[in-house]
Design an enzyme around this catalytic site. Structure first.
Site, mmCIF file in Angstrom:
data_model
loop_
_atom_site.group_PDB
_atom_site.id
_atom_site.type_symbol
_atom_site.label_atom_id
_atom_site.label_comp_id
_atom_site.label_asym_id
_atom_site.label_seq_id
_atom_site.Cartn_x
_atom_site.Cartn_y
_atom_site.Cartn_z
ATOM 1 N N LYS A 44 16.754 8.533 31.825
ATOM 2 C CA LYS A 44 16.076 10.073 31.263
ATOM 3 C C LYS A 44 14.485 9.778 30.948
ATOM 4 C CE LYS A 44 20.029 12.684 30.473
ATOM 5 N NZ LYS A 44 21.356 11.524 30.437
HETATM 6 C C1 LIG Z 1 21.963 11.134 31.461
HETATM 7 C C2 LIG Z 1 22.919 9.710 31.670
HETATM 8 C C3 LIG Z 1 23.681 9.683 32.535
HETATM 9 C C4 LIG Z 1 24.545 11.143 33.236
HETATM 10 O O1 LIG Z 1 23.187 11.603 34.591
HETATM 11 P P1 LIG Z 1 23.384 13.349 35.542
HETATM 12 O O2 LIG Z 1 21.972 12.871 36.072
HETATM 13 O O3 LIG Z 1 23.074 13.992 33.879
HETATM 14 O O4 LIG Z 1 24.654 12.905 36.295
HETATM 15 C C5 LIG Z 1 24.178 9.305 32.908
HETATM 16 N N1 LIG Z 1 23.847 7.780 31.841
HETATM 17 C C6 LIG Z 1 23.825 8.380 30.589
HETATM 18 C C7 LIG Z 1 22.940 6.874 30.274
HETATM 19 C C8 LIG Z 1 22.893 9.275 30.971
HETATM 20 O O5 LIG Z 1 21.816 9.025 29.445
#
Ligand SMILES: *Cc1c(COP(=O)(O)O)cnc(C)c1O
Length: 462
Positions: free
Chosen positions: A110
């Site tokens: 993220k």
């Molecule tokens: C947020 C997150 C996801 C999922 O991502 P999306 O874009 O919501 O599908 C997967 N793995 C981790 C470690 C995350 O923090």
């Protein structure tokens, strides 16, 4: 490039409006008016992640910023990464690669989307001479990445609501040990849904804002986050085979943001064989791709908590673009009674799925197994989210003979208890995580009361 809503009302919005607004007024999600086309030959000459980003990002920003402004923003966007090229690619064998997206300061992918969002928030606020409050509810990695991305900008104060429940100690401490006058972690005595209700009401009432102040959302539907993520798909495809053969990408997903970025890269010209939509037991997306049943269930707690969702908010973008050929009326009708009524597409439309998508659901037991298996076979430790994507690749036979890329969305050290339970050991703890254990937590406790929380924000919004 202008933007419009998947539900048809909001049109001709500039990049900056979409950035600052997040969700469209009609409840839909913003989409670019057309897909920009990438010149793969030109991209082949870009050597670093940043060079790829400098080519991709300006394709979406021209309605608000000059290319010079954007390039300057990008020079200062991604910071505190422990890998010199931000993302890394690990070859497990001839046909299997891992795209490591966890080298940022919060050790999850993220950071790519939220650092870009924060950099553009700040650029826009500075230009307008305004300030902003970021308010979000988080059950996992979004909050820490948002806080970390925003904390260095004086123009932005962040208030993040943490529910009781399924969050690792590391994830919590990343939000409570920041020690910045711009950041407030609020532990709410309630569920994630309680926190989200408070955030929703905050966006309706906006009573605690100063005049000339924005209220910004950091949930995964902001288009700018998708842009940040599109960049690493092009980067990976270029690094692995210079776009010679279409790849498979296996994406561990919850809200479908990361998968939608992969789909966007494909629409912009990246060669692609299949997108593997890999989910844990919260499998609404798998039920859609395997049996045309997009229906909301109760959230289950799993060992891959950042994917524990009941509906996948970004999925509306795919329905709109891929299945409905951008017919906003159809899309609005499909969502009119969702989630109380499930969405089932016409069979003839739904059948397109298999041209591009495969899906797989992995329970906790198989997630543990996948972590152990990967360690034994490749001497490589993966986190539980990455394990879901890895297991999906192993289980699906229909990947042709194309090379597959597993997206690694978090560093295993973020989930020490799960690693321990798998009888595995964390070998290289990123310093950003090891330091956290020695820091003092600062957290404000509140019942799930919007009045008390809004008062707190007013008091700290001086
Ligand atoms: C947020 C997150 C996801 C999922 O991502 P999306 O874009 O919501 O599908 C997967 N793995 C981790 C470690 C995350 O923090």
């Amino acid at each position: 490039m202008f933007f419009h809503s998947t539900r048809g009302k909001d049109k001709s919005k500039s990049f900056e409006e979409v950035l600052m607004q997040g969700l469209a007024d009609d409840g839909g999600l913003f989409m670019p008016d057309s897909w920009p086309e990438v010149d793969l030959n030109e991209l082949k000459g870009k050597n670093t992640f940043l060079d790829v980003a400098k080519y991709i990002v300006p394709m979406f920003t021209k309605s608000s910023f000059t290319d010079e402004e954007v390039l300057e923003v990008l020079e200062n966007t991604w910071h505190d990464f422990s890998h010199s090229d931000l993302a890394a690619i690990k070859e497990l064998d001839d046909n299997k690669f891992v795209l490591e997206l966890f080298h940022g300061p919060t050790a999850a992918f993220k950071d790519f989307g939220l650092q870009l969002a924060a950099a553009f928030f700040n650029k826009s606020l500075t230009k307008q001479g305004k300030t902003a409050i970021v308010l979000g509810a988080t059950s996992g990695d979004t909050g820490s990445a948002a806080i970390d991305a925003c904390k260095r900008f004086d123009s932005i104060k962040s208030f993040i609501l943490l529910p009781d429940g399924n969050m690792s100690e590391v994830q919590r401490k990343q939000m409570t040990t920041v020690n910045s006058k711009n950041v407030f972690a609020i532990r709410v005595n309630g569920s994630f849904d309680d926190c989200q209700d408070i955030v929703k009401q905050a966006f309706q009432e906006r009573s605690f804002l100063k005049s000339d102040q924005y209220l910004l959302a950091v949930n995964s539907i902001n288009w700018v986050r998708i842009i940040g993520q599109i960049c690493y798909y092009f980067y990976a495809a270029k690094q692995i085979n210079n776009f010679k053969e279409p790849l498979n990408f296996s994406v561990p997903t919850g809200n479908f943001g990361n998968v939608f970025a992969c789909y966007s890269a494909y629409k912009m010209g990246m060669p692609l064989n299949k997108i593997v939509v890999a989910v844990n037991s919260n499998n609404i997306l798998h039920r859609f791709f395997s049996s045309n049943d997009y229906s909301k269930n109760v959230v289950q707690e799993t060992i891959s908590p950042s994917m524990d969702i009941s509906i996948a908010s970004n999925f509306e973008r795919l329905i709109y673009d891929y299945y409905m050929d951008r017919d906003a009326d159809l899309c609005r009708k499909a969502y009119a009674s969702f989630p109380s009524q499930p969405i089932h597409l016409d069979k003839s439309i739904w059948e397109k799925s298999k041209n591009l998508f495969l899906s797989y659901t992995v329970n906790d037991g198989d997630t543990f197994n996948a972590m152990q298996k990967t360690y034994k076979k490749y001497n490589y430790l993966i986190d539980p989210h990455t394990a879901v994507a890895s297991e999906a690749i192993d289980a699906l036979s229909d990947l042709n003979d194309n090379k597959s890329v597993i997206l690694s969305t978090a560093h295993p050290a973020k989930f020490p208890n799960t690693i321990k339970e798998s009888n595995l050991e964390i070998e290289n703890m990123p310093t950003s995580l090891s330091e956290i254990y020695n820091l003092e937590e600062e957290v404000f406790h509140f019942p799930a009361s919007k009045e008390l929380i809004f008062d707190f924000i007013i008091k700290h919004n001086q």
